[in-house]
Design a protein around this motif. Structure first.
Motif, PDB file in Angstrom:
ATOM      1  N   THR A   1       0.830  -1.212   0.000  1.00 21.31           N
ATOM      2  CA  THR A   1       0.000   0.000   0.000  1.00 21.31           C
ATOM      3  C   THR A   1       0.854   1.247   0.000  1.00 21.31           C
ATOM      4  N   ALA A   2       1.891   1.234   0.801  1.00 15.92           N
ATOM      5  CA  ALA A   2       2.768   2.403   0.862  1.00 15.92           C
ATOM      6  C   ALA A   2       3.460   2.641  -0.474  1.00 15.92           C
TER       7      ALA A   2
ATOM      8  N   SER B   1      -9.576   5.113  10.140  1.00 15.86           N
ATOM      9  CA  SER B   1      -9.759   6.322   9.325  1.00 15.86           C
ATOM     10  C   SER B   1     -11.225   6.427   8.946  1.00 15.86           C
TER      11      SER B   1
ATOM     12  N   ARG C   1      -5.494   2.601   7.636  1.00 14.89           N
ATOM     13  CA  ARG C   1      -4.961   3.818   8.241  1.00 14.89           C
ATOM     14  C   ARG C   1      -4.634   4.902   7.209  1.00 14.89           C
ATOM     15  N   SER C   2      -4.487   4.514   5.937  1.00 13.55           N
ATOM     16  CA  SER C   2      -4.067   5.488   4.903  1.00 13.55           C
ATOM     17  C   SER C   2      -5.103   6.584   4.671  1.00 13.55           C
ATOM     18  N   ASP C   3      -6.380   6.238   4.859  1.00 13.27           N
ATOM     19  CA  ASP C   3      -7.476   7.178   4.550  1.00 13.27           C
ATOM     20  C   ASP C   3      -7.400   7.688   3.099  1.00 13.27           C
ATOM     21  N   ASP C   4      -6.770   6.851   2.225  1.00 14.48           N
ATOM     22  CA  ASP C   4      -6.600   7.195   0.792  1.00 14.48           C
ATOM     23  C   ASP C   4      -7.850   6.715   0.044  1.00 14.48           C
TER      24      ASP C   4
ATOM     25  N   THR D   1      -3.913   0.222  -8.178  1.00 13.60           N
ATOM     26  CA  THR D   1      -4.810   0.118  -7.014  1.00 13.60           C
ATOM     27  C   THR D   1      -5.731  -1.091  -7.117  1.00 13.60           C
TER      28      THR D   1
ATOM     29  N   ARG E   1       0.944   3.961  -3.071  1.00 15.18           N
ATOM     30  CA  ARG E   1       0.601   5.361  -2.818  1.00 15.18           C
ATOM     31  C   ARG E   1       1.765   6.287  -3.156  1.00 15.18           C
TER      32      ARG E   1
ATOM     33  N   GLU F   1      -2.519  -1.148   7.056  1.00 17.58           N
ATOM     34  CA  GLU F   1      -1.887  -0.024   6.359  1.00 17.58           C
ATOM     35  C   GLU F   1      -2.896   0.674   5.453  1.00 17.58           C
ATOM     36  N   LEU F   2      -3.688  -0.141   4.769  1.00 13.40           N
ATOM     37  CA  LEU F   2      -4.720   0.440   3.891  1.00 13.40           C
ATOM     38  C   LEU F   2      -5.748   1.202   4.721  1.00 13.40           C
TER      39      LEU F   2
END
Length: 827
Positions: free
Chosen positions: A655-656, A740, A696-699, A674, A659, A693-694
């Motif tokens: 994920t990191a 998130s 928490r990303s709030d993406d 994605t 992004r 991770e995904l």
């Protein structure tokens, strides 16, 4: 032969009565023929005739000589003369002598009926011995008649073409207007008929019906009708029925008809060369029956005899000789060629295209000395800027003294025109052909001419055809001009391979055996494209044609790629194969490296080969990749790892990385990455903290891609059929609550809108299997799952728990699954 005859006159009183009647008839003539003939052979003297003519006056009365087709298809050939003595006739006395021709029967010698004019067998009185059948009708001597006809035709020149055109119409259509000829002397009408029968097809001439005299032309049944001038008024002004020619009045001469055959035949008749018609029929052979009025054969023979024929007939003559080069013997052909090349003041010359076609047909079939006048005329016109190009001519086509004379007269002028940059390229091509034919040197002009011709070939419409023609001529006689032109074209081919290939397809240059121009050869060998072809195989074929390799001649590789992938760039699979076969270095040197990169980053989402291609590019020459697409390639390479589940992908951090690379990547590549990440996060073998991770990303892009992958019909089917996956998703979508806002909204929606409908559609047995898998994954979640899955209301809970032992709530409840009846429960 046997010709039944009949005599008709005004008889004195006798046993059979008096008045007009048949006085002698060959036995066997049908009564129907006699009745019809009686209506045709009557005689009405001219208006101004004396009522009591003397013997000298009788000689001036018109003679009515007729050929008429009877209603039964037979023919009646008759001669009626005025005798002057009156027994009981209203118009005085006359004598008619006729012979009957059965249907299909011809006169002896197959002569036309008009040939019997003046035959000694015609009688002015009823014979005393009755009317036995005639054996023949004897025509007058032909040599005397020929000179008489020639003199008559010369005096009727203003009317000849018009009358012949009208008779042609009669020959071609039975509904054409009757031809009416007004002459003072009926003998002249007979001459008209003789001229017509000489010029017209023999079958029509034998069947032509005519009468040399009648007082009432509006009642005449014949095709050609002779009248005296004072009687022509009765048929005037009716062009749909009568075509009238008053040959007694020069002021009434008609306008020239648009009929080359009629004009040519009139010129031949006026020249007195009557035998030419027979010779023309013989020369035309079998074609005469299909096209008897084609002017070519007659015009050709007329030109040989020096007869001036109209311009269109001269052209027809050239066309006919071109199609039948063996129809004329060499002496006749030589005179014909001299005639068509002769410049007569006031007479239009034969068009150059007709001369060129004639020369092209005769080359190789007759000696060059025979066609020398024709070649010299075309060369002279080419030097003077004729509108028709000089055809290709072999060496020796212009023998001496023609060649030396033209070279001396026009050599310097020719070189000046070649040197002038304003000379049109079509003119340059023709002048080069003339220079080679005349032996005029021009090697010192070759460099500039080669550049002009090469550029003209690539220019497309207009000068392109002239340049191609000049180059094809140059291939026939290789020299400095050809060598320089090929080198120039090869350089242009390297700059613009597709444009050069299109020009060469139209030019049809004979490049077989040519070497040292690899780009030009590849352009000439390139196909026209089309779907479904092996473009990588086409690339190798073009390189073989050029004798080049990607490593030894990268520029050849660039030309080949531009030709093969002219219509659209290589696909990812094609680019991958190109890179595997040649490596990165030739493509970087050739400038085709960007094609490979573009094939990866611009590939459609469904192209499964693009991620692998991106990985190959980064492995082969990462230093040659532009910064603008570097993140795209890295992102696609990561997609390859995610989709192929490579060992490197198991390390996590997906994920990191997605992004981080997405910020500067193309939208299509970002969406693809994605989506690949989402599919892996939904799989059971992802690294432990990757979902967190995904969350928490709030993406929004990444989380929406995850939600979209979870909502697909395929994944819903997986949830229905694999209890462990359903159990995992229940745990995942209850995990990381509060990580998130975007994740909380998404996980709740997935629980309510994806997982709940799937689970509620399962049988009790399959629901138990999901619970069993939950007990293996997270024991404390089983009670949460049952509470989450319990239907609303008391009955629903009783039904769901029927036959199931009571179970206490799990101590692992974390409050991140809404209990039934709480706010937000969609039930």
């Amino acid at each position: 032969m046997s010709l039944p005859q009949m005599h008709y006159t005004s008889a004195p009183p006798g046993p059979d009565g008096s008045g007009f009647r048949f006085t002698a008839v060959t036995p066997g003539v049908p009564a129907s023929v006699l009745r019809e003939a009686e209506q045709l052979i009557g005689y009405e003297p001219p208006r101004d005739a004396p009522s009591r003519p003397t013997p000298d006056d009788l000689a001036l009365f018109p003679e009515m000589f007729s050929h008429t087709r009877l209603s039964d298809g037979s023919g009646l050939l008759s001669r009626t003369v005025y005798t002057g003595a009156d027994y009981s006739g209203r118009w005085g006395n006359f004598h008619a002598h006729a012979v009957h021709l059965a249907a299909g029967e011809r006169l002896s010698g197959d002569m036309p009926p008009i040939a019997a004019w003046g035959a000694p067998e015609w009688a002015d009185r009823t014979p005393e011995n009755g009317a036995p059948p005639l054996g023949r009708l004897t025509p007058p001597p032909s040599h005397e008649l020929r000179s008489e006809l020639a003199a008559f035709a010369a005096g009727r020149t203003p009317w000849l073409a018009a009358v012949l055109a009208d008779l042609r119409r009669l020959a071609e259509s039975p509904h054409a207007p009757q031809v009416v000829l007004a002459e003072e002397d009926t003998g002249r009408v007979a001459h008209w008929v003789m001229l017509a029968c000489t010029a017209l097809p023999r079958d029509f001439a034998r069947d032509l019906t005519f009468t040399t005299y009648t007082r009432r032309p509006q009642q005449a049944r014949q095709q050609l009708v002779g009248v005296r001038p004072e009687d022509v008024r009765s048929v005037a002004g009716q062009p749909h029925r009568y075509s009238v020619h008053d040959c007694s009045d020069p002021s009434t001469a008609p306008a020239a008809p648009a009929d080359p055959w009629a004009h040519t035949a009139a010129a031949v008749l006026a020249s007195g060369l009557l035998p030419l018609f027979r010779r023309a029929r013989e020369a035309a052979g079998e074609e005469y029956a299909a096209a008897p009025f084609a002017p070519g054969p007659l015009a050709a023979l007329a030109l040989v005899k020096g007869v001036a024929v109209p311009e269109d007939a001269r052209t027809e003559a050239a066309v006919w000789v071109r199609a039948h080069p063996a129809a004329l013997d060499e002496p006749t052909l030589a005179r014909f060629l001299e005639a068509v090349c002769e410049v007569v003041p006031g007479t239009p010359e034969l068009p150059s295209d007709a001369l060129a076609g004639l020369l092209d047909a005769l080359h190789g079939t007759v000696p060059a000395a025979l066609t020398a006048p024709l070649t010299a005329r075309l060369v002279d016109r080419a030097l003077r800027g004729g509108t028709t190009a000089l055809p290709p001519l072999p060496p020796g086509a212009l023998p001496e003294p023609y060649r030396s004379r033209l070279a001396a007269e026009s050599g310097e002028e020719l070189r000046r025109a070649l040197r002038d940059p304003l000379t049109p390229l079509a003119r340059v091509a023709e002048l080069l052909r003339v220079a080679r034919l005349l032996g005029v040197g021009h090697d010192d002009l070759a460099a500039a001419l080669a550049e002009r011709i090469g550029d003209g070939l690539l220019s497309g419409a207009g000068s392109g055809g002239a340049a191609a023609e000049a180059l094809r001529d140059a291939f026939a006689e290789p020299g400095r001009l050809l060598d320089l032109a090929l080198v120039h074209l090869d350089a242009r081919a390297a700059d613009d391979p597709p444009g050069t290939a299109r020009a060469l397809r139209d030019a049809r240059l004979p490049l077989d055996g040519v070497r040292g121009v690899p780009h030009l050869l590849m352009c000439a060998a390139a196909g026209s494209g089309g779907p479904g072809r092996d473009r990588n195989g086409e690339l190798h074929r073009l390189l073989r044609v050029a004798g080049a390799s990607p490593h030894g001649d990268p520029l050849a590789l660039r030309t080949a790629v531009a030709l093969v992938w002219e219509d659209r760039g290589p696909t990812a699979a094609e680019a991958s194969l190109l890179l595997s076969e040649a490596g990165a270095r030739p493509h970087v040197a050739a400038g085709t490296w960007d094609h490979l990169v573009t094939a990866a980053v611009d590939a459609p989402a469904e192209d499964a080969e693009a991620p692998l291609l991106a990985r190959q590019i980064l492995a082969a020459a990462p230093e040659s990749v532009g910064r603008s697409v570097l993140d795209d390639l890295k992102l696609l390479s990561l997609v390859h790892d995610l989709e192929a589940q490579e060992d490197g992908a198991a390390q996590g951090g997906w994920t990191a990385r997605v992004r981080a690379l997405s910020d500067s990547s193309r939208p299509g590549v970002r969406r693809r990455a994605t989506a690949a990440l989402a599919r892996r996060l939904l799989s059971p073998d992802r690294p432990a903290d990757e979902l967190g991770e995904l969350a928490r990303s709030d993406d929004l892009d990444v989380i929406d891609a995850y939600a979209s992958a979870a909502r697909t019909p395929f994944f819903r089917d997986v949830l229905r059929s694999v209890p462990r996956r359903a159990a995992n998703c229940f745990v995942d979508w209850n995990a990381h609550a509060g990580a998130s806002p975007a994740w909380d909204l998404t996980r709740r929606a997935l629980l309510d809108e994806v997982l709940r409908p799937v689970v509620r559609g399962l049988s009790d047995e399959n629901v138990l299997k999901v619970e069993e898998q939950l007990s293996l994954v997270a024991i404390g979640r089983v009670y949460d799952f049952r509470e989450w899955n319990r239907p609303a209301g008391v009955l629903g809970r009783l039904f769901r728990n029927r036959g199931r032992a009571p179970e206490t709530p799990s101590s692992s409840w974390r409050g991140d699954v809404e209990r039934p009846g709480e706010k937000g429960d969609p039930r």
